[in-house]
Design a protein around this motif. Structure first.
Motif, short mmCIF file in Angstrom:
data_model
loop_
_atom_site.label_atom_id
_atom_site.label_comp_id
_atom_site.label_asym_id
_atom_site.label_seq_id
_atom_site.Cartn_x
_atom_site.Cartn_y
_atom_site.Cartn_z
N VAL A 66 -10.11 2.06 0.97
CA VAL A 66 -10.89 1.30 1.95
C VAL A 66 -10.66 -0.20 1.79
O VAL A 66 -10.42 -0.93 2.76
CB VAL A 66 -12.40 1.65 1.84
N THR A 67 -10.70 -0.65 0.55
CA THR A 67 -10.47 -2.10 0.31
C THR A 67 -9.00 -2.39 0.04
O THR A 67 -8.62 -3.55 -0.10
CB THR A 67 -11.31 -2.57 -0.90
N ALA A 68 -8.18 -1.33 -0.06
CA ALA A 68 -6.74 -1.47 -0.37
C ALA A 68 -6.53 -2.19 -1.69
O ALA A 68 -5.65 -3.04 -1.81
CB ALA A 68 -5.99 -2.16 0.77
N ARG A 69 -7.37 -1.86 -2.66
CA ARG A 69 -7.19 -2.52 -3.96
C ARG A 69 -7.37 -1.53 -5.11
O ARG A 69 -8.12 -0.55 -5.01
CB ARG A 69 -8.19 -3.67 -4.11
N ILE A 70 -6.65 -1.83 -6.18
CA ILE A 70 -6.92 -1.18 -7.46
C ILE A 70 -8.10 -1.90 -8.07
O ILE A 70 -8.17 -3.13 -8.03
CB ILE A 70 -5.72 -1.34 -8.43
N GLU A 71 -9.04 -1.14 -8.62
CA GLU A 71 -10.10 -1.76 -9.42
C GLU A 71 -9.91 -1.34 -10.87
O GLU A 71 -9.67 -0.15 -11.14
CB GLU A 71 -11.48 -1.27 -8.96
N MET A 72 -10.00 -2.28 -11.76
CA MET A 72 -10.02 -1.94 -13.20
C MET A 72 -11.35 -2.38 -13.77
O MET A 72 -11.87 -3.45 -13.44
CB MET A 72 -8.89 -2.63 -13.96
N VAL A 119 0.86 -1.19 0.00
CA VAL A 119 0.00 0.00 0.00
C VAL A 119 0.89 1.24 0.00
O VAL A 119 1.86 1.31 0.75
CB VAL A 119 -0.89 0.01 1.27
N ARG A 120 0.61 2.16 -0.91
CA ARG A 120 1.31 3.45 -0.90
C ARG A 120 0.34 4.54 -1.32
O ARG A 120 -0.86 4.31 -1.33
CB ARG A 120 2.59 3.39 -1.73
N HIS A 121 0.88 5.73 -1.67
CA HIS A 121 -0.03 6.86 -1.93
C HIS A 121 -1.00 6.59 -3.07
O HIS A 121 -0.60 6.04 -4.10
CB HIS A 121 0.79 8.12 -2.28
N LYS A 122 -2.22 7.04 -2.86
CA LYS A 122 -3.26 6.80 -3.88
C LYS A 122 -2.84 7.36 -5.23
O LYS A 122 -3.03 6.72 -6.27
CB LYS A 122 -4.58 7.42 -3.41
N HIS A 123 -2.24 8.55 -5.24
CA HIS A 123 -1.91 9.17 -6.52
C HIS A 123 -0.94 8.28 -7.32
O HIS A 123 -1.13 8.06 -8.53
CB HIS A 123 -1.31 10.56 -6.28
N SER A 177 -6.55 -5.52 -7.89
CA SER A 177 -5.13 -5.72 -7.59
C SER A 177 -4.92 -5.23 -6.15
O SER A 177 -4.78 -4.04 -5.91
CB SER A 177 -4.28 -4.93 -8.59
N TYR A 178 -4.98 -6.20 -5.23
CA TYR A 178 -4.88 -5.85 -3.81
C TYR A 178 -3.45 -5.48 -3.44
O TYR A 178 -2.49 -6.09 -3.93
CB TYR A 178 -5.33 -7.02 -2.93
N LYS A 179 -3.35 -4.48 -2.58
CA LYS A 179 -2.05 -4.04 -2.08
C LYS A 179 -1.95 -4.46 -0.61
O LYS A 179 -2.95 -4.39 0.12
CB LYS A 179 -1.92 -2.52 -2.23
N TYR A 180 -0.77 -4.88 -0.21
CA TYR A 180 -0.60 -5.46 1.12
C TYR A 180 0.17 -4.54 2.05
O TYR A 180 0.85 -3.62 1.60
CB TYR A 180 0.14 -6.80 1.00
#
Ligand code: AVI
Length: 326
Positions: free
Chosen positions: A253-259, A203-207, A289-292
């Motif tokens: 919130v879900t710590a994931r990228i959604e495509m 997990v890192r910055h949203k941008h 794509s979940y981030k840990y």
């Protein structure tokens, strides 16, 4: 041959087994997922020959640092990884793609056999043929398999203890409960005394994460939209790529990228055995794509039954490599 020349014993040409027929019917799976209330396309359908090449291009993008971060971890900690994993064991590479990541570890792991597993049969065949020329002494096996359903290693794969390699943060493409089930299957594939070596994006910055999946050159957009062409081929559908746009974002919130692919206008799509209407702005979910976090990754491995675990990160703490004993 001069007296100083060294003869490298040649391993037989790579054996290649296509085990895809043993898994579920991809056309039936696609028809069901497109007809669902919340339509989706499983990410494995990205990887037709063009999709595999577009993914290679994504890995070169400055906005997508995962591959380079993982490579730096292997460069820096490769020897220690090999000490913990053990040398002279079969190396089972899940989702091998162009086999580049595993090749990086050949020198330190000195595998007794290289087993490349991937759903993209033609691409795997091509890459393994080239790889075997660079490593003529290493026995190789290619398995075309949808290992997201079942991880059945045929007898041709040397018995355990094995090192099961799952790099590139592909674990992030599973929902958490599926990731757990998949890790349990991987643990079984290791055999007693074996281990997994796993890459996970953190997990890192949203941008930064938004940009990694929505790059200004549009390479990720092409990768995402190309899935519709693959669907057209698989189920004889008539998706017009021009009617769809690429959408990708990080949800903290879900710590994931959604495509998703999103309809630009009202469209009707037909496929062999069905079809449906999509309204403008309707979406088809194509990937998570979940981030840990490091504690989250450690906890997941423990829940999957792994024992001793070591974690290495890159200098920016953006990516982790975990080694977990089966
Ligand atoms: C293969 N997988 C780990 C990639 C990811 O980052 O989730 C696939 C990808 N999708 C968009 N860009 C890359």
């Amino acid at each position: 041959m001069g007296s100083n020349d060294v003869r490298v014993p040649l391993a037989p040409a790579p054996r290649f087994l296509d085990l895809r027929t043993a898994s579920a019917d991809p056309a039936a799976e696609l028809r069901a997922s497109l007809a669902a209330d919340a339509p989706f396309i499983a990410p494995k359908f990205f990887y037709d020959p063009l999709g595999s090449r577009l993914f290679e291009a994504i890995c070169e993008l400055p906005e997508y640092p995962l591959t380079r971060a993982e490579r730096r971890i292997f460069e820096r900690h490769g020897e220690e990884i090999a000490t913990r994993a053990g040398i002279d064991r079969p190396l089972v590479d899940l989702g091998a793609g162009n086999c580049e990541k595993a090749e990086q570890l050949f020198r330190v792991l000195a595998p007794s056999q290289y087993v490349a597993v991937d759903i993209a049969a033609d691409f795997l065949h091509e890459c393994l043929a080239a790889l075997s020329l660079r490593h003529p002494g290493l026995p190789m096996v290619g398995l075309a398999q949808d290992f997201t359903f079942a991880l059945a290693l045929p007898d041709i794969v040397q018995p355990g203890p094995r090192t099961v390699f799952y790099p590139g943060s592909s674990i992030g493409n599973f929902a958490p409960h599926d990731a757990l089930a998949f890790l349990e299957r991987m643990r079984a594939a290791c055999g007693p005394g074996g281990c997994v070596v796993l890459g996970a994006d953190l997990v890192r910055h949203k941008h930064a994460l938004d940009l990694a999946y929505d790059d200004p050159l549009g390479v990720t957009a092409a990768f995402n939209l190309n899935v519709l062409r693959n669907v057209n081929r698989c189920i004889d559908a008539d998706f017009d790529v021009a009617d769809w746009r690429h959408v990708a974002f990080f949800d903290p919130v879900t710590a994931r990228i959604e495509m998703h692919v999103e309809a630009r206008c009202d469209v009707a799509v037909r496929w062999n055995g069905g079809g449906r209407r999509f309204r403008a702005t309707d979406r088809i979910h194509t990937e998570n794509s979940y981030k840990y976090t490091l504690p989250g990754l450690g906890a997941l491995l423990r829940r999957a039954g792994f024992g001793d675990t070591w974690l290495w990160t890159d200098e920016e703490d953006s990516f982790a490599v975990a080694l977990a004993a089966a």
